[in-house]
Motif scaffolding. Sequence first.
Motif, PDB file in Angstrom:
ATOM      1  N   PRO A 200       0.796  -1.234   0.000  1.00  0.00           N
ATOM      2  CA  PRO A 200       0.000   0.000   0.000  1.00  0.00           C
ATOM      3  C   PRO A 200       0.826   1.280   0.000  1.00  0.00           C
ATOM      4  CG  PRO A 200      -0.010  -0.979   2.180  1.00  0.00           C
ATOM      5  CD  PRO A 200       0.698  -1.952   1.266  1.00  0.00           C
ATOM      6  N   GLU A 201       2.132   1.161   0.178  1.00  0.00           N
ATOM      7  CA  GLU A 201       3.023   2.315   0.096  1.00  0.00           C
ATOM      8  C   GLU A 201       4.213   1.940  -0.772  1.00  0.00           C
ATOM      9  OE1 GLU A 201       4.236   3.857   3.907  1.00  0.00           O
ATOM     10  OE2 GLU A 201       2.284   3.357   4.762  1.00  0.00           O
ATOM     11  N   ALA A 202       4.544   2.813  -1.708  1.00  0.00           N
ATOM     12  CA  ALA A 202       5.702   2.594  -2.569  1.00  0.00           C
ATOM     13  C   ALA A 202       6.306   3.946  -2.920  1.00  0.00           C
ATOM     14  CB  ALA A 202       5.292   1.854  -3.842  1.00  0.00           C
ATOM     15  N   SER A 203       7.611   3.999  -2.910  1.00  0.00           N
ATOM     16  CA  SER A 203       8.305   5.208  -3.342  1.00  0.00           C
ATOM     17  C   SER A 203       9.636   4.789  -3.939  1.00  0.00           C
ATOM     18  CB  SER A 203       8.512   6.170  -2.165  1.00  0.00           C
ATOM     19  OG  SER A 203       9.338   5.580  -1.178  1.00  0.00           O
ATOM     20  N   GLY A 204      10.215   5.694  -4.691  1.00  0.00           N
ATOM     21  CA  GLY A 204      11.507   5.416  -5.295  1.00  0.00           C
ATOM     22  C   GLY A 204      11.535   5.823  -6.743  1.00  0.00           C
ATOM     23  N   ARG A 205      12.453   5.184  -7.480  1.00  0.00           N
ATOM     24  CA  ARG A 205      12.653   5.513  -8.888  1.00  0.00           C
ATOM     25  C   ARG A 205      12.611   4.234  -9.715  1.00  0.00           C
ATOM     26  NH1 ARG A 205      16.638   5.293 -12.483  1.00  0.00           N
ATOM     27  NH2 ARG A 205      18.192   4.530 -10.997  1.00  0.00           N
ATOM     28  N   ILE A 206      11.738   4.226 -10.710  1.00  0.00           N
ATOM     29  CA  ILE A 206      11.669   3.094 -11.632  1.00  0.00           C
ATOM     30  C   ILE A 206      12.710   3.316 -12.720  1.00  0.00           C
ATOM     31  CG2 ILE A 206      10.265   1.890 -13.343  1.00  0.00           C
ATOM     32  CD1 ILE A 206       7.827   2.507 -11.625  1.00  0.00           C
ATOM     33  N   GLY A 207      13.620   2.391 -12.848  1.00  0.00           N
ATOM     34  CA  GLY A 207      14.698   2.432 -13.830  1.00  0.00           C
ATOM     35  C   GLY A 207      15.718   1.369 -13.457  1.00  0.00           C
ATOM     36  N   ILE A 208      16.577   0.983 -14.384  1.00  0.00           N
ATOM     37  CA  ILE A 208      17.602  -0.019 -14.101  1.00  0.00           C
ATOM     38  C   ILE A 208      18.453   0.467 -12.932  1.00  0.00           C
ATOM     39  CG2 ILE A 208      19.621  -1.249 -14.995  1.00  0.00           C
ATOM     40  CD1 ILE A 208      17.010  -2.131 -16.321  1.00  0.00           C
ATOM     41  N   GLY A 209      18.574  -0.356 -11.914  1.00  0.00           N
ATOM     42  CA  GLY A 209      19.324   0.016 -10.718  1.00  0.00           C
ATOM     43  C   GLY A 209      18.546   0.889  -9.757  1.00  0.00           C
ATOM     44  N   GLY A 210      17.316   1.236 -10.110  1.00  0.00           N
ATOM     45  CA  GLY A 210      16.490   2.072  -9.249  1.00  0.00           C
ATOM     46  C   GLY A 210      16.177   1.372  -7.937  1.00  0.00           C
ATOM     47  N   LYS A 211      15.934   2.159  -6.930  1.00  0.00           N
ATOM     48  CA  LYS A 211      15.609   1.634  -5.606  1.00  0.00           C
ATOM     49  C   LYS A 211      14.152   1.939  -5.295  1.00  0.00           C
ATOM     50  CE  LYS A 211      19.934   0.637  -4.702  1.00  0.00           C
ATOM     51  NZ  LYS A 211      20.407  -0.712  -4.814  1.00  0.00           N
ATOM     52  N   LEU A 212      13.469   0.967  -4.710  1.00  0.00           N
ATOM     53  CA  LEU A 212      12.099   1.139  -4.257  1.00  0.00           C
ATOM     54  C   LEU A 212      12.046   0.883  -2.757  1.00  0.00           C
ATOM     55  CD1 LEU A 212      10.047  -0.840  -6.946  1.00  0.00           C
ATOM     56  CD2 LEU A 212      10.484   1.617  -6.856  1.00  0.00           C
ATOM     57  N   GLU A 213      11.241   1.661  -2.067  1.00  0.00           N
ATOM     58  CA  GLU A 213      10.920   1.405  -0.672  1.00  0.00           C
ATOM     59  C   GLU A 213       9.444   1.048  -0.642  1.00  0.00           C
ATOM     60  OE1 GLU A 213      11.954   4.752   1.743  1.00  0.00           O
ATOM     61  OE2 GLU A 213      14.025   4.754   1.031  1.00  0.00           O
ATOM     62  N   LEU A 214       9.134  -0.119  -0.081  1.00  0.00           N
ATOM     63  CA  LEU A 214       7.771  -0.637  -0.103  1.00  0.00           C
ATOM     64  C   LEU A 214       7.315  -1.016   1.297  1.00  0.00           C
ATOM     65  CD1 LEU A 214       8.513  -3.152  -2.968  1.00  0.00           C
ATOM     66  CD2 LEU A 214       7.247  -1.033  -3.254  1.00  0.00           C
ATOM     67  N   ALA A 215       6.050  -0.832   1.553  1.00  0.00           N
ATOM     68  CA  ALA A 215       5.416  -1.414   2.730  1.00  0.00           C
ATOM     69  C   ALA A 215       4.748  -2.700   2.252  1.00  0.00           C
ATOM     70  CB  ALA A 215       4.377  -0.462   3.307  1.00  0.00           C
ATOM     71  N   GLU A 216       4.869  -3.771   3.023  1.00  0.00           N
ATOM     72  CA  GLU A 216       4.215  -5.031   2.675  1.00  0.00           C
ATOM     73  C   GLU A 216       3.276  -5.413   3.805  1.00  0.00           C
ATOM     74  OE1 GLU A 216       5.970  -8.681   0.538  1.00  0.00           O
ATOM     75  OE2 GLU A 216       6.148  -9.134   2.681  1.00  0.00           O
ATOM     76  N   THR A 217       2.015  -5.627   3.449  1.00  0.00           N
ATOM     77  CA  THR A 217       1.011  -6.034   4.433  1.00  0.00           C
ATOM     78  C   THR A 217       0.378  -7.337   3.963  1.00  0.00           C
ATOM     79  OG1 THR A 217      -0.656  -4.661   3.343  1.00  0.00           O
ATOM     80  CG2 THR A 217       0.513  -3.671   5.187  1.00  0.00           C
ATOM     81  N   LEU A 218       0.944  -8.427   4.413  1.00  0.00           N
ATOM     82  CA  LEU A 218       0.483  -9.757   4.051  1.00  0.00           C
ATOM     83  C   LEU A 218      -0.363 -10.291   5.193  1.00  0.00           C
ATOM     84  CD1 LEU A 218       0.790 -11.994   1.879  1.00  0.00           C
ATOM     85  CD2 LEU A 218       2.702 -12.860   3.227  1.00  0.00           C
ATOM     86  N   ASP A 219      -1.595 -10.694   4.896  1.00  0.00           N
ATOM     87  CA  ASP A 219      -2.483 -11.227   5.945  1.00  0.00           C
ATOM     88  C   ASP A 219      -1.772 -12.297   6.752  1.00  0.00           C
ATOM     89  OD1 ASP A 219      -4.552  -9.588   5.203  1.00  0.00           O
ATOM     90  OD2 ASP A 219      -5.631 -11.117   4.070  1.00  0.00           O
ATOM     91  N   GLY A 220      -1.871 -12.170   8.073  1.00  0.00           N
ATOM     92  CA  GLY A 220      -1.278 -13.155   8.953  1.00  0.00           C
ATOM     93  C   GLY A 220       0.130 -12.820   9.408  1.00  0.00           C
TER      94      GLY A 220
END
Length: 143
Positions: A36-56
Amino acid sequence: MSIRIEHRIGVAASAETIWGIIADLDRWGDWNPLHPEASGRIGIGGKLELAETLDGDPARRLDATIPDWTPEIQLVWKVRRGFLSRSTRYFELEPLTDHSTLLANGEIFDGLLGEDWAAKRRGTFRAAFEAINEAIKARAERA
């Protein structure tokens, strides 16, 4: 050995329209229940910061690196999930006509601990990928 979990869906929209939804990281919270949250740069070598909310499981922050992407075709990112555990997450778009696209959304888990961890959550991930694809389909077909 690795474990692949994936969901595919046909979408009555162009790959360009679907890509516009996926590439808009600021709006992932509007349609993505797994990340539900994502930020960063899409591109080769780009970095993403993600929130992951998996049930359980408790919510967690993931730092990802993009080893491959092609606009309107695919977005791939890799995550180190812990000791002896990593995954490769992806969206793939296959244009069928000018106004229809096959959308694949999945993750490949590997590493000694990653396979076991993913195997126990296979159904949960599959449901999350299906929900993501249904949400993208609904948004793209309304556009």
